[in-house]
Write a protein that holds these residues in place. Structure first.
Motif, PDB file in Angstrom:
ATOM      1  N   UNK A 224      97.131  20.011 -31.145  1.00 37.96           N
ATOM      2  CA  UNK A 224      98.142  19.556 -30.197  1.00 37.96           C
ATOM      3  C   UNK A 224      99.105  18.623 -30.921  1.00 37.96           C
ATOM      4  N   UNK A 225     100.191  19.185 -31.450  1.00 41.16           N
ATOM      5  CA  UNK A 225     101.161  18.389 -32.215  1.00 41.16           C
ATOM      6  C   UNK A 225     101.828  17.325 -31.354  1.00 41.16           C
ATOM      7  N   UNK A 226     101.902  17.571 -30.053  1.00 39.14           N
ATOM      8  CA  UNK A 226     102.533  16.597 -29.157  1.00 39.14           C
ATOM      9  C   UNK A 226     101.787  15.267 -29.216  1.00 39.14           C
ATOM     10  N   UNK A 227     100.453  15.328 -29.203  1.00 45.63           N
ATOM     11  CA  UNK A 227      99.655  14.101 -29.229  1.00 45.63           C
ATOM     12  C   UNK A 227      99.801  13.371 -30.558  1.00 45.63           C
ATOM     13  N   UNK A 228      99.971  14.106 -31.649  1.00 46.18           N
ATOM     14  CA  UNK A 228     100.182  13.468 -32.954  1.00 46.18           C
ATOM     15  C   UNK A 228     101.482  12.670 -32.936  1.00 46.18           C
TER      16      UNK A 228
ATOM     17  N   UNK B 126      93.914  11.989 -34.304  1.00 43.36           N
ATOM     18  CA  UNK B 126      92.781  12.869 -34.605  1.00 43.36           C
ATOM     19  C   UNK B 126      92.621  13.948 -33.551  1.00 43.36           C
ATOM     20  N   UNK B 127      92.784  13.561 -32.299  1.00 48.70           N
ATOM     21  CA  UNK B 127      92.684  14.535 -31.216  1.00 48.70           C
ATOM     22  C   UNK B 127      93.757  15.607 -31.358  1.00 48.70           C
ATOM     23  N   UNK B 128      94.961  15.190 -31.725  1.00 46.02           N
ATOM     24  CA  UNK B 128      96.039  16.148 -31.902  1.00 46.02           C
ATOM     25  C   UNK B 128      95.865  17.026 -33.130  1.00 46.02           C
ATOM     26  N   UNK B 129      95.384  16.445 -34.224  1.00 43.41           N
ATOM     27  CA  UNK B 129      95.229  17.214 -35.467  1.00 43.41           C
ATOM     28  C   UNK B 129      94.059  18.181 -35.429  1.00 43.41           C
ATOM     29  N   UNK B 130      92.915  17.711 -34.938  1.00 37.54           N
ATOM     30  CA  UNK B 130      91.674  18.494 -35.047  1.00 37.54           C
ATOM     31  C   UNK B 130      91.039  18.857 -33.712  1.00 37.54           C
ATOM     32  N   UNK B 131      91.500  18.239 -32.615  1.00 41.07           N
ATOM     33  CA  UNK B 131      90.858  18.481 -31.332  1.00 41.07           C
ATOM     34  C   UNK B 131      89.573  17.713 -31.147  1.00 41.07           C
TER      35      UNK B 131
ATOM     36  N   UNK C 298      93.169  12.519 -23.859  1.00 37.51           N
ATOM     37  CA  UNK C 298      94.124  11.515 -24.340  1.00 37.51           C
ATOM     38  C   UNK C 298      94.372  10.410 -23.327  1.00 37.51           C
ATOM     39  N   UNK C 299      93.874  10.557 -22.111  1.00 36.77           N
ATOM     40  CA  UNK C 299      94.166   9.599 -21.057  1.00 36.77           C
ATOM     41  C   UNK C 299      93.726   8.182 -21.380  1.00 36.77           C
TER      42      UNK C 299
END
Length: 274
Positions: free
Chosen positions: A147-151, A224-229, A246-247
């Motif tokens: 998820x690039x948005x989260x990054x 990390x969540x955006x890069x790797x889930x 992400x909340x």
């Protein structure tokens, strides 16, 4: 009729603000380039730190790909060194030299002064991060982000948090030399416990519950969540589920931004102590 007149005025005001910020930022950039210590801190220190951390094998016992871990670490170190530490010294230097006081009597607003001073360091950090991502993708096969948005959101939030913390930290920094001491507690706490070097899932549960409230922790969690889930608990989620995960980091980051704004308004000094 008044609305039609007001729109050009607002547009002119916005353009004037951008011109003022650009001019001051350009002057700050020249000062940054001339300062060899600041340039070393901005350009070399994050890269050397990441190289040293990778050399001793930190993070090899985790399931996170080493390329993703390295990019995450570089993002964290760029925010800490390039944005936070450099800006503390810049703000303090301008305050002690009475530059901030003189700027304040002109057309520049307080937000424009602080933002323009921060802009060169922020740009350097963004360039570092973009190059690291490009090199990791092309040369070392970094997988496409879940998820690039989260990054992007994580990095943007990190910039805001650490600009505010840099401005707030000047309240306990009497001079430029003191910045080396006043910034150490936050630097070390974030480097060691934010999940940047030692992933959160390898920490004891009690420690993890505490360190997730450090200012860098939500940024690292989002990146990390955006890069790797991968979540701080070590679970892996897909694109859709990553938004719900992400909340909590976003709530923590919002608290840091709100408290940072309040701290700057209350404690930031525009001239040296009497």
């Amino acid at each position: 009729m008044s609305a039609m007149v007001g729109t050009p005025r607002r547009a002119a005001s916005t353009l004037g603000s951008l011109r003022r910020v650009r001019s001051l930022a350009r002057a700050e950039l020249r000062l940054l380039v001339r300062n060899r210590t600041a340039m070393f801190t901005a350009l070399a220190l994050p890269l050397l730190t990441v190289a040293g951390v990778n050399a001793i094998g930190v993070g090899e016992d985790t399931e996170i790909p080493i390329t993703a871990l390295t990019v995450t670490m570089l993002i964290g170190f760029a925010l800490l060194y390039v944005v936070y530490y450099n800006l503390v010294t810049a703000y303090v230097a301008r305050r002690e030299e009475l530059v901030l006081k003189r700027l304040r009597v002109g057309e520049l607003t307080d937000a424009e002064i602080l933002g323009a001073t921060a802009l060169p360091s922020v740009v350097v950090a963004m360039v570092q991060i973009a190059l690291a991502w490009a090199v990791a993708s092309v040369a070392f096969g970094l997988a496409a982000p879940v998820n690039a948005i989260l990054v992007v959101v994580g990095v943007a939030i990190g910039v805001v948090i650490f600009v505010l913390l840099a401005a707030a930290s000047t309240a306990i920094t009497r001079n430029v030399e003191m910045a080396q001491v006043s910034t150490l507690p936050l630097l070390f706490a974030c480097m060691i416990f934010s999940g940047m070097v030692v992933p959160a899932e390898t920490m004891p549960d009690t420690m993890r519950d505490v360190v997730q409230f450090l200012p860098l922790s939500p940024v690292i969690d989002l990146v990390r969540l955006g890069l790797t889930g991968q979540t701080p608990a070590g679970d892996t989620v897909d694109f859709g589920a990553s938004f719900s995960e992400a909340g909590f980091p976003l709530v923590i980051a919002s608290l840091w931004i709100g408290n940072g704004v309040a701290a700057v308004r209350r404690w930031f000094r525009w001239e040296p102590r009497a």
